[in-house]
Design a protein around this motif. Structure first.
Motif, mmCIF file in Angstrom:
data_model
loop_
_atom_site.group_PDB
_atom_site.id
_atom_site.type_symbol
_atom_site.label_atom_id
_atom_site.label_comp_id
_atom_site.label_asym_id
_atom_site.label_seq_id
_atom_site.Cartn_x
_atom_site.Cartn_y
_atom_site.Cartn_z
ATOM 1 N N GLN A 16 0.835 -1.197 0.000
ATOM 2 C CA GLN A 16 0.000 0.000 0.000
ATOM 3 C C GLN A 16 0.873 1.252 0.000
ATOM 4 O OE1 GLN A 16 -2.216 1.062 3.546
ATOM 5 N NE2 GLN A 16 -4.019 1.473 2.283
ATOM 6 N N ARG A 17 1.920 1.247 0.793
ATOM 7 C CA ARG A 17 2.837 2.389 0.848
ATOM 8 C C ARG A 17 3.493 2.604 -0.511
ATOM 9 N NH1 ARG A 17 7.950 4.239 1.947
ATOM 10 N NH2 ARG A 17 8.128 5.777 3.593
ATOM 11 N N THR A 18 3.893 1.518 -1.148
ATOM 12 C CA THR A 18 4.501 1.612 -2.473
ATOM 13 C C THR A 18 3.539 2.249 -3.466
ATOM 14 O OG1 THR A 18 5.897 -0.308 -2.039
ATOM 15 C CG2 THR A 18 5.525 0.256 -4.347
ATOM 16 N N LEU A 19 2.286 1.838 -3.427
ATOM 17 C CA LEU A 19 1.280 2.428 -4.331
ATOM 18 C C LEU A 19 1.100 3.914 -4.065
ATOM 19 C CD1 LEU A 19 -1.556 -0.260 -4.422
ATOM 20 C CD2 LEU A 19 -0.087 0.439 -6.306
ATOM 21 N N ILE A 20 1.030 4.284 -2.809
ATOM 22 C CA ILE A 20 0.839 5.687 -2.452
ATOM 23 C C ILE A 20 2.024 6.524 -2.925
ATOM 24 C CG2 ILE A 20 0.682 7.301 -0.511
ATOM 25 C CD1 ILE A 20 -1.014 5.124 0.914
#
Length: 60
Positions: A16-20
């Motif tokens: 999720q952090r990577t996507l953000i």
């Protein structure tokens, strides 16, 4: 099982952090599909946290 749930939780949060961070790289608003992925991951993270909490209580 609790440790496996925590490992899954770590992987989900990292993804999720990577996507953000990837959406932050672009100017303007992120695509709707990217936003949906983040929201869906948030829902899955919440569900895994709930199950992990239940497992922790059962283990006591």
């Amino acid at each position: 099982m609790f440790n496996k749930l925590l490992a899954l939780l770590d992987r989900l949060k990292a993804y999720q952090r990577t996507l953000i961070l990837a959406t932050a790289e672009h100017d303007g608003l992120p695509a709707g599909s990217a936003l949906r992925q983040v929201v869906e991951l948030e829902n899955v993270i919440a569900a895994v946290e709930a199950v992990a909490g239940e497992e922790a209580k059962r283990a006591r």
